[in-house]
Design a protein around this motif. Sequence first.
Motif, PDB file in Angstrom:
ATOM      1  N   ARG A   1      33.232  21.785  34.903  1.00 51.53           N
ATOM      2  CA  ARG A   1      32.733  22.108  36.584  1.00 51.53           C
ATOM      3  C   ARG A   1      33.889  21.343  37.147  1.00 51.53           C
ATOM      4  N   GLY A   2      33.823  21.792  38.442  1.00 48.41           N
ATOM      5  CA  GLY A   2      34.973  21.117  39.606  1.00 48.41           C
ATOM      6  C   GLY A   2      36.435  21.244  39.089  1.00 48.41           C
ATOM      7  N   THR A   3      36.682  22.137  38.161  1.00 50.71           N
ATOM      8  CA  THR A   3      38.208  22.412  37.749  1.00 50.71           C
ATOM      9  C   THR A   3      39.047  22.173  38.966  1.00 50.71           C
ATOM     10  N   VAL A   4      40.146  21.586  38.980  1.00 53.67           N
ATOM     11  CA  VAL A   4      41.304  21.822  40.262  1.00 53.67           C
ATOM     12  C   VAL A   4      42.236  22.266  39.526  1.00 53.67           C
ATOM     13  N   ARG A   5      43.066  23.132  40.304  1.00 53.56           N
ATOM     14  CA  ARG A   5      44.600  23.660  39.721  1.00 53.56           C
ATOM     15  C   ARG A   5      45.502  23.354  40.778  1.00 53.56           C
ATOM     16  N   ASP A   6      46.364  22.603  40.410  1.00 50.47           N
ATOM     17  CA  ASP A   6      47.547  21.877  41.283  1.00 50.47           C
ATOM     18  C   ASP A   6      48.658  22.843  41.145  1.00 50.47           C
ATOM     19  N   ASP A   7      48.733  23.845  40.451  1.00 53.82           N
ATOM     20  CA  ASP A   7      49.930  24.811  40.444  1.00 53.82           C
ATOM     21  C   ASP A   7      50.013  25.676  41.743  1.00 53.82           C
ATOM     22  N   LEU A   8      51.377  25.716  42.076  1.00 51.29           N
ATOM     23  CA  LEU A   8      51.553  26.719  43.327  1.00 51.29           C
ATOM     24  C   LEU A   8      51.250  27.985  43.090  1.00 51.29           C
ATOM     25  N   ILE A   9      50.324  28.469  44.137  1.00 53.45           N
ATOM     26  CA  ILE A   9      49.569  29.749  44.275  1.00 53.45           C
ATOM     27  C   ILE A   9      50.196  30.446  45.338  1.00 53.45           C
ATOM     28  N   ASN A  10      50.337  31.900  45.530  1.00 56.48           N
ATOM     29  CA  ASN A  10      50.477  32.735  46.282  1.00 56.48           C
ATOM     30  C   ASN A  10      49.451  33.710  46.488  1.00 56.48           C
ATOM     31  N   THR A  11      48.738  33.419  47.769  1.00 52.83           N
ATOM     32  CA  THR A  11      47.514  34.346  47.847  1.00 52.83           C
ATOM     33  C   THR A  11      47.439  35.721  47.558  1.00 52.83           C
ATOM     34  N   LEU A  12      48.735  36.184  47.233  1.00 47.38           N
ATOM     35  CA  LEU A  12      49.205  37.493  46.779  1.00 47.38           C
ATOM     36  C   LEU A  12      48.718  37.592  45.214  1.00 47.38           C
ATOM     37  N   ASP A  13      48.638  36.431  44.537  1.00 49.26           N
ATOM     38  CA  ASP A  13      47.867  36.347  43.204  1.00 49.26           C
ATOM     39  C   ASP A  13      46.553  36.843  43.169  1.00 49.26           C
ATOM     40  N   LEU A  14      45.884  36.634  44.341  1.00 46.97           N
ATOM     41  CA  LEU A  14      44.545  37.021  44.405  1.00 46.97           C
ATOM     42  C   LEU A  14      44.301  38.578  44.220  1.00 46.97           C
ATOM     43  N   THR A  15      45.202  39.372  44.812  1.00 51.74           N
ATOM     44  CA  THR A  15      45.265  40.943  44.775  1.00 51.74           C
ATOM     45  C   THR A  15      45.178  41.154  43.282  1.00 51.74           C
ATOM     46  N   ALA A  16      46.429  40.658  42.843  1.00 55.10           N
ATOM     47  CA  ALA A  16      46.620  40.988  41.346  1.00 55.10           C
ATOM     48  C   ALA A  16      45.651  40.336  40.543  1.00 55.10           C
ATOM     49  N   THR A  17      44.877  39.471  40.633  1.00 58.30           N
ATOM     50  CA  THR A  17      44.093  38.890  39.743  1.00 58.30           C
ATOM     51  C   THR A  17      42.380  39.813  40.102  1.00 58.30           C
ATOM     52  N   SER A  18      42.123  40.051  41.168  1.00 55.07           N
ATOM     53  CA  SER A  18      41.257  40.836  41.428  1.00 55.07           C
ATOM     54  C   SER A  18      40.998  42.417  40.710  1.00 55.07           C
ATOM     55  N   LEU A  19      42.553  42.830  40.769  1.00 57.63           N
ATOM     56  CA  LEU A  19      42.893  44.360  40.232  1.00 57.63           C
ATOM     57  C   LEU A  19      42.676  43.880  38.582  1.00 57.63           C
ATOM     58  N   ALA A  20      43.019  42.689  37.976  1.00 57.59           N
ATOM     59  CA  ALA A  20      42.712  42.490  36.546  1.00 57.59           C
ATOM     60  C   ALA A  20      41.258  42.188  36.410  1.00 57.59           C
ATOM     61  N   TRP A  21      40.495  41.787  37.248  1.00 49.45           N
ATOM     62  CA  TRP A  21      39.079  41.609  37.080  1.00 49.45           C
ATOM     63  C   TRP A  21      38.362  42.919  36.857  1.00 49.45           C
ATOM     64  N   ALA A  22      38.895  43.892  37.611  1.00 52.56           N
ATOM     65  CA  ALA A  22      38.365  45.271  37.626  1.00 52.56           C
ATOM     66  C   ALA A  22      38.840  46.108  36.564  1.00 52.56           C
ATOM     67  N   GLY A  23      39.806  45.431  35.793  1.00 53.09           N
ATOM     68  CA  GLY A  23      40.331  46.183  34.609  1.00 53.09           C
ATOM     69  C   GLY A  23      41.228  47.381  35.172  1.00 53.09           C
ATOM     70  N   ILE A  24      42.030  47.157  36.261  1.00 54.61           N
ATOM     71  CA  ILE A  24      42.968  47.966  36.730  1.00 54.61           C
ATOM     72  C   ILE A  24      44.463  47.737  36.544  1.00 54.61           C
ATOM     73  N   ASP A  25      45.395  48.380  35.926  1.00 55.46           N
ATOM     74  CA  ASP A  25      46.512  48.047  35.703  1.00 55.46           C
ATOM     75  C   ASP A  25      47.345  47.565  36.971  1.00 55.46           C
ATOM     76  N   LEU A  26      48.268  46.625  36.834  1.00 57.14           N
ATOM     77  CA  LEU A  26      48.957  46.030  38.165  1.00 57.14           C
ATOM     78  C   LEU A  26      50.045  47.190  38.637  1.00 57.14           C
ATOM     79  N   PRO A  27      50.077  47.707  39.901  1.00 52.29           N
ATOM     80  CA  PRO A  27      51.018  48.521  40.327  1.00 52.29           C
ATOM     81  C   PRO A  27      52.553  48.007  40.275  1.00 52.29           C
ATOM     82  N   ASP A  28      53.425  48.656  40.356  1.00 49.96           N
ATOM     83  CA  ASP A  28      54.612  48.032  40.289  1.00 49.96           C
ATOM     84  C   ASP A  28      55.164  47.369  41.660  1.00 49.96           C
ATOM     85  N   TRP A  29      54.444  47.626  42.646  1.00 48.65           N
ATOM     86  CA  TRP A  29      54.863  46.920  43.686  1.00 48.65           C
ATOM     87  C   TRP A  29      54.529  45.489  43.840  1.00 48.65           C
ATOM     88  N   CYS A  30      53.200  45.111  43.168  1.00 51.14           N
ATOM     89  CA  CYS A  30      52.697  43.727  43.368  1.00 51.14           C
ATOM     90  C   CYS A  30      53.441  42.806  42.543  1.00 51.14           C
TER      91      CYS A  30
END
Length: 633
Positions: A290-319
Amino acid sequence: MRIELKKALFFCCVLAPGSLLAASLGSAAGAEEDRPNILWIFQEDTSPWIGCYGSEANRGATPRIDQMAADGIRFSRAFVPFPVCSSCRSSMMLGANAIRFGAHEHRSRRGQEKTYLPPGMKTITELMREAGYFTFNVGKTDYNFAEAGDGIYAKIPKEDTKTPWRQRAEGQPFFGQIQLKGGKTNTTRTPPPEKTDPAIVTVPADYPQNAMYRELVAQHHDAIRCDDKIIGNILDRLKADDLLESTIVVYFSDHGANNLVRHKQMPTEGGLHVPFIVLAPSRWVAVPGRGTVRDDLINTLDLTATSLAWAGIDLPDWCEGQDLFADDFQPRTFVAGAKDRLDHTIDRVRTIRTDRYRYTRNYFLDRVFLQPQYRDNRPFLQSLRQAYEEGTLDPKLAEIYFGERPAEELYDVVQDPAQINNLAGDPNFAKILADHRQLLDGWLAQGDLGAGDEPDEELAMNGEMKKWGTGVNPEYERIRSDSDGDGLSDTWEKVNGRDPDDGQLLFTFDCGGWQTEGWQSRGNTTNLAGYQGFLDFELLTGEATLERTGLKLDMAKNRGSLAIRARSEHDAELKFSANGKLVGAIRIPAGSDYQEYRLPLKNQTGEAINRLQLGFSSQPGTTVGIDSIRVVD
């Protein structure tokens, strides 16, 4: 009429047949019951001044966001790709930086002829919908491209906007966004006991430390408190509908605080660093505790890729993003950001953030950091300009906001998060500077459509007599007329309080959006633009010429003398020529104060002046300053 965006560079523009890797319903996406609902709570204009992010002023005042962090995963170093809403949101929808596919200019491509994405590119919403997800958005979109087809979101009846997921078919997973006002929230009706005490806030070091800015910072804390309640209500409605255990909720913002002029619209730590929290059932996101903190550098574009992964959708070439929870996840060595035209203000800046440093490259050095912009009529910005004009602004702030625009900036943002001390010129950081140059060069090599000029029709659409202002950058001059031949367009002169019909030679260098007013160096000088209101340059070899072309000055309106207010570090000689003919020469004695020097124009012929030259001679390395150039009786 449908017009495609410019073809994006490198891998982002041309997609081979079959390269679109969206999964179809019931296949790669898996059975519906195995897929989570995904909800983005997308907040406007919000810096991470929240209790769980260490804000003392909001400690205990943001309980629902703090609880999300306590129950989920808080990313401490998440950065957006742009410090302005439309370019950031456009990037998020594709999972690629907007400079790759032509959506980088703020509020662009919105004329009568709608503009769409390059062929083959699809938004995350379209990919989700094709995979069987119910897609919705409540509130702002603000994309720099037209929505595809009949609209990429389901239409939600007004009475269901608080529970838009209820519009989906039974058993259908949803991907939705709920937009919050964030920093734009009107807090004037906030009860006094709930307001932030300005005495307890910390004003970032790159702003005046006065009552006005304490109030601004306190108000931003108030806005976050207001949204904390709304976020709590969203979570409560999900729980009431028995959806919390099947929904991944992500809370984040599109850029930094709106009323702080070195945050919103600026690619700084303040402009790009945002809150980012993931609250997810453990069946889809395994949390170490509980209360996990991640200190690695994150680009919010990673959220787009992560959301696609959650939905089981392969990552498009442009991501450009990556699944933040993948087994093979590799922490980033840097995150990149960009800035181009914002409203009517034209700029081009590229930046990267590594573990300790932020490196920034400025491309337009003929305009100061604090250019004319849409907030110019607001007291907090007017006070900055007034203090600069009166000479009462702290010297370091005067340098930051109104000083010479450096080509490169390097900051140790661990020690200097407000980016006060530029280390780019410090020889002790030469290796670090070179390394960061290389990193940025490699990122830009993947494609940067911001390197080209924006189409004239877009300039006119966004910079001519708009509610947010009229552009004063030199790029606008190519679409305007100069009826009196003084080298400055009628529109530019009106905006800058000059007479567009007098036909008189006048250069004052007071416009922060075009400080040089068209004067150019013909070599052997450093950058011409100094502090706002002046040209200030170094004679690298001791000999240099400044030139102004594009004139059609009527000599009948320019009789008398040429008056130049100038100064020189060492004794210097100045030769003035018109149309290639020497008019005269003057001696500028060494000194730190500006003095006016005059050259008679009575020997000039009646021909129109179309070119002026100032030739300087002095010791190599001499610094010369010019305050104004004008004709006087």
